[in-house]
Design an enzyme around this catalytic site. Sequence first.
Site, PDB file in Angstrom:
ATOM      1  N   ARG A 318       2.372  -2.485  -3.513  1.00 43.33           N
ATOM      2  CA  ARG A 318       2.177  -2.889  -2.420  1.00 43.33           C
ATOM      3  C   ARG A 318       1.801  -4.360  -2.513  1.00 43.33           C
ATOM      4  NH1 ARG A 318       5.031   0.188  -0.885  1.00 43.33           N
ATOM      5  NH2 ARG A 318       5.050   1.851   0.878  1.00 43.33           N
ATOM      6  N   GLU A 347       6.647  -8.607   4.765  1.00 43.06           N
ATOM      7  CA  GLU A 347       8.052  -8.574   4.243  1.00 43.06           C
ATOM      8  C   GLU A 347       8.852  -8.750   5.300  1.00 43.06           C
ATOM      9  OE1 GLU A 347       8.180  -4.705   2.307  1.00 43.06           O
ATOM     10  OE2 GLU A 347       7.180  -5.387   0.460  1.00 43.06           O
ATOM     11  N   HIS A 366      11.831  -5.354  -2.021  1.00 44.06           N
ATOM     12  CA  HIS A 366      11.380  -3.810  -1.976  1.00 44.06           C
ATOM     13  C   HIS A 366      12.600  -2.965  -2.250  1.00 44.06           C
ATOM     14  CE1 HIS A 366       8.085  -1.562   0.502  1.00 44.06           C
ATOM     15  NE2 HIS A 366       8.714  -0.962  -0.375  1.00 44.06           N
TER      16      HIS A 366
HETATM   17  N1  NAI Z   1       8.242  -0.259  -4.040  1.00 41.43           N
HETATM   18  C1  NAI Z   1       8.709   0.844  -3.574  1.00 41.43           C
HETATM   19  O1  NAI Z   1       9.733   1.014  -3.129  1.00 41.43           O
HETATM   20  C2  NAI Z   1       8.067   1.921  -3.804  1.00 41.43           C
HETATM   21  C3  NAI Z   1       6.395   1.708  -3.841  1.00 41.43           C
HETATM   22  N2  NAI Z   1       5.673   2.817  -3.775  1.00 41.43           N
HETATM   23  C4  NAI Z   1       4.530   2.279  -3.763  1.00 41.43           C
HETATM   24  O2  NAI Z   1       3.698   2.843  -5.170  1.00 41.43           O
HETATM   25  C5  NAI Z   1       2.268   3.303  -5.072  1.00 41.43           C
HETATM   26  C6  NAI Z   1       2.050   4.609  -5.743  1.00 41.43           C
HETATM   27  O3  NAI Z   1       2.769   5.725  -5.470  1.00 41.43           O
HETATM   28  P1  NAI Z   1       2.704   7.073  -5.964  1.00 41.43           P
HETATM   29  O4  NAI Z   1       2.518   6.884  -7.534  1.00 41.43           O
HETATM   30  O5  NAI Z   1       3.955   8.009  -5.602  1.00 41.43           O
HETATM   31  O6  NAI Z   1       1.425   7.431  -5.370  1.00 41.43           O
HETATM   32  P2  NAI Z   1       0.112   8.595  -5.998  1.00 41.43           P
HETATM   33  O7  NAI Z   1      -0.749   8.667  -4.701  1.00 41.43           O
HETATM   34  O8  NAI Z   1       0.829   9.402  -6.756  1.00 41.43           O
HETATM   35  O9  NAI Z   1      -0.608   7.484  -6.863  1.00 41.43           O
HETATM   36  C7  NAI Z   1      -1.512   6.564  -6.712  1.00 41.43           C
HETATM   37  C8  NAI Z   1      -2.718   6.505  -7.581  1.00 41.43           C
HETATM   38  O10 NAI Z   1      -3.396   5.519  -7.338  1.00 41.43           O
HETATM   39  C9  NAI Z   1      -4.773   5.736  -7.772  1.00 41.43           C
HETATM   40  N3  NAI Z   1      -5.713   5.037  -7.023  1.00 41.43           N
HETATM   41  C10 NAI Z   1      -6.369   4.796  -5.588  1.00 41.43           C
HETATM   42  N4  NAI Z   1      -7.016   3.761  -5.730  1.00 41.43           N
HETATM   43  C11 NAI Z   1      -7.037   3.110  -6.755  1.00 41.43           C
HETATM   44  C12 NAI Z   1      -7.934   1.862  -7.325  1.00 41.43           C
HETATM   45  N5  NAI Z   1      -8.546   1.458  -6.698  1.00 41.43           N
HETATM   46  N6  NAI Z   1      -7.798   1.726  -8.592  1.00 41.43           N
HETATM   47  C13 NAI Z   1      -7.072   2.297  -9.417  1.00 41.43           C
HETATM   48  N7  NAI Z   1      -5.815   3.668  -8.939  1.00 41.43           N
HETATM   49  C14 NAI Z   1      -6.245   4.008  -7.568  1.00 41.43           C
HETATM   50  C15 NAI Z   1      -4.790   7.199  -7.060  1.00 41.43           C
HETATM   51  O11 NAI Z   1      -6.043   7.709  -7.534  1.00 41.43           O
HETATM   52  C16 NAI Z   1      -3.669   7.741  -7.486  1.00 41.43           C
HETATM   53  O12 NAI Z   1      -3.490   8.569  -8.644  1.00 41.43           O
HETATM   54  C17 NAI Z   1       2.097   3.630  -3.601  1.00 41.43           C
HETATM   55  O13 NAI Z   1       1.634   2.321  -3.036  1.00 41.43           O
HETATM   56  C18 NAI Z   1       3.508   3.460  -2.797  1.00 41.43           C
HETATM   57  O14 NAI Z   1       3.839   3.183  -1.605  1.00 41.43           O
HETATM   58  C19 NAI Z   1       5.955   4.018  -3.976  1.00 41.43           C
HETATM   59  C20 NAI Z   1       7.499   4.302  -4.093  1.00 41.43           C
HETATM   60  C21 NAI Z   1       8.391   3.263  -4.162  1.00 41.43           C
HETATM   61  O1  HPV Z   2       7.963   4.970  -0.709  1.00 45.42           O
HETATM   62  C1  HPV Z   2       7.331   3.809  -0.770  1.00 45.42           C
HETATM   63  O2  HPV Z   2       6.150   3.856  -0.652  1.00 45.42           O
HETATM   64  C2  HPV Z   2       8.137   2.693  -0.470  1.00 45.42           C
HETATM   65  O3  HPV Z   2       7.738   1.562  -0.667  1.00 45.42           O
HETATM   66  C3  HPV Z   2       9.432   2.862  -0.438  1.00 45.42           C
HETATM   67  O4  HPV Z   2       9.843   1.958   0.784  1.00 45.42           O
HETATM   68  P1  HPV Z   2      11.054   1.985   1.460  1.00 45.42           P
HETATM   69  O5  HPV Z   2      11.177   3.344   1.928  1.00 45.42           O
HETATM   70  O6  HPV Z   2      12.340   1.640   0.619  1.00 45.42           O
HETATM   71  O7  HPV Z   2      10.967   1.078   2.722  1.00 45.42           O
END
Ligand code: NAI
Ligand code: HPV
Length: 630
Positions: A318, A347, A366
């Site tokens: 993010r 965004e 994104h």
């Molecule tokens: N760019 C995109 O399109 C996408 C972005 N994301 C983002 O990626 C991030 C992670 O997604 P997931 O791995 O699926 O979530 P997840 O919940 O599996 O992993 C997040 C991890 O961050 C850790 N965490 C929380 N606070 C923390 C801190 N202060 N320091 C270090 N670690 C910390 C948690 O313990 C957890 O293990 C989310 O913010 C999500 O929105 C996810 C999918 C697509």
């Molecule tokens: O799953 C997430 O956290 C994402 O950031 C993906 O975002 P989007 O559904 O592509 O707008």
Amino acid sequence: MAATPISSAANKLTDQSPPLPLHATAARPSAAILSFSNSSISIQKLAISATSRNLSSRSSVVSVLKTARESEQASQPRNSDPEVKSPKPTILVSEKLGGAGLDLLRSYGDVECLYNLSPEDLCAKIGEFDALIVRSGTKVTRQVFEAAKGKLKVVGRAGVGIDNVDLQAATELGCLVVNAPTANTIAAAEHGIALLAGMARNVAQSDASMKAGQWQRNKYVGVSLVGKTLAIMGFGKVGSEVARRAKGLGMHVIAHDPYAPADRARALGVELVSFDQALSTADFVSLHMPLTPTTDKLFNDATFAKMKKGVRIINVARGGVIDEDALVRALDAGIVAQAALDVFTKEPPSKDSKLVQHENVTVTPHLGASTKEAQEGVAVEIAEAVVGALRGELSATAVNAPMVPPEVLSELAPYVNLAEKLGRLGVQLVAGGCGIQSVKVVYGSSRASDNMDTRLLRSMIVKGIIEPISDAHINLVNADFIAKQKGLRISEEKLLVDSSSESPIDSIQVQISNVGSKFESALLDNGNISIEGRVKDGVPHLTRVGAFSVDVSLEGNLILYRQVDQPGMIGTVGTILGESNVNVSFMSVSRTVTRVKAIVAIGVDEAPNKETLKKIGEVPAIEEFVFLDL
Ligand SMILES: NC(=O)C1=CN([C@@H]2O[C@H](COP(=O)(O)OP(=O)(O)OC[C@H]3O[C@@H](n4cnc5c(N)ncnc54)[C@H](O)[C@@H]3O)[C@@H](O)[C@H]2O)C=CC1
Ligand SMILES: O=C(O)C(=O)COP(=O)(O)O
């Protein structure tokens, strides 16, 4: 003004107005029914219409969240024609969603896809929908939840991050939020690797340069990945998959995540390290933590200063976890050599954003989750979650409610109904003018394990206690919040009982402390109102009132009275009810001392009118009685 309970024979009914379920005197309709503590919202002036409406809408709460169809039915005139189907739930999809997910939604509800709604338009439309499905582009703010006016039951986030949804507002207003946490993990991880490799070899910059007619081989000399240290900040689903892939590229991978299990890291050959250690040793830092108040601008001037000079940063998590102005400063100072960013604080970012325009920064709009495969998967994952929630099922991907595994739920289902009935019954035994502040729930169970998840049952007790006397709609999502807001303390205790029962719970006892009762026989020696129930053949039963054993099924209406134990009483009361065409469905007599005292519970199909209740109260041998609407 305090209500005059019908709890003593000396306190006979005198009023001719129609019967009111909670306090049969009805002489003073605006009288207090119950109030909570000083700091809490006073509910003394609640309109009687709300009270009677809530009491008469006997939802069978097997489903813990009121289903969309249920609430449509409640808001419409009853239709006795079985051919007339209830309307389908309405679902608003505010951002592009994969076709398979849309098909699934359409098979269950009426789906409207309205993309690019302004915040005002969303607020104007939202009141028409039971469910809203969003991606990261729609801000589901408190205003949106408030504009929904209780109609919106579920928000589905077709993706992982729920930082665009005001969870606090959703919880307060009883709206479930579900997400699709797994289907885009690989896509996001692959995008992270693409940015890592692309940045290291200046792919985007050299591409732009060539398209501008140049051939700059010396300018775009990159750096190698093999042997370099990559710090994964946030070792969750995406972070772990990035780590796995980076290991394959020959990188040395370390990770920082205060909540990650060490064995998962070990299994991938990743060393878990402290925040500072990660920053000071990494050549590449890849961000994978959610945006929360703790991670907001976690990467700022102070943290960049701790990094190795020439570090490279990737962010597919993010934008808000980075202080973007500080990153520009760190890039200009050469602390950060390069950054590859998929996400931004705002965004889309402004066109003249210094960060986006920086020559050492690679950006994508994104796109982390934007693969065909991920979008189809996410759409199906969220459609299933939303349809399940609209059906009233507990969701495995609930963000603001406990996830109750299906096997636990099926075991607890009959007790869910019992718990709500006990709450409804308990509150009706409270003397008018008394405020409930403290409720103790004792679960009798033959199972030794003490990790019984009682939130479901506790929520239903809260629902039963509060809904009849307020306008609040309570479900699993908001029960704890609303109880706290109203100053209602619930303590729970598990009592190991000797029972051969296979069921997880033998009995549920609800004790309401420090209040008077309009039915004194419901008071224990310690002054608490106490009622206890059990489930028999799947049906909730009241089995104890105060110190008295009874056995009546908790359905319909109940008349409870204490009488002098003498012959002819059943006939006397039965005749009074019969004369006003009230059908008795069951009866239970519990004698304490023969020919001295008995507690009688009579179930009736119809609510007796005030005159009938008055006549029962005037029977000389009846010492106290109360009419309860379950
Ligand atoms: N760019 C995109 O399109 C996408 C972005 N994301 C983002 O990626 C991030 C992670 O997604 P997931 O791995 O699926 O979530 P997840 O919940 O599996 O992993 C997040 C991890 O961050 C850790 N965490 C929380 N606070 C923390 C801190 N202060 N320091 C270090 N670690 C910390 C948690 O313990 C957890 O293990 C989310 O913010 C999500 O929105 C996810 C999918 C697509
Ligand atoms: O799953 C997430 O956290 C994402 O950031 C993906 O975002 P989007 O559904 O592509 O707008």
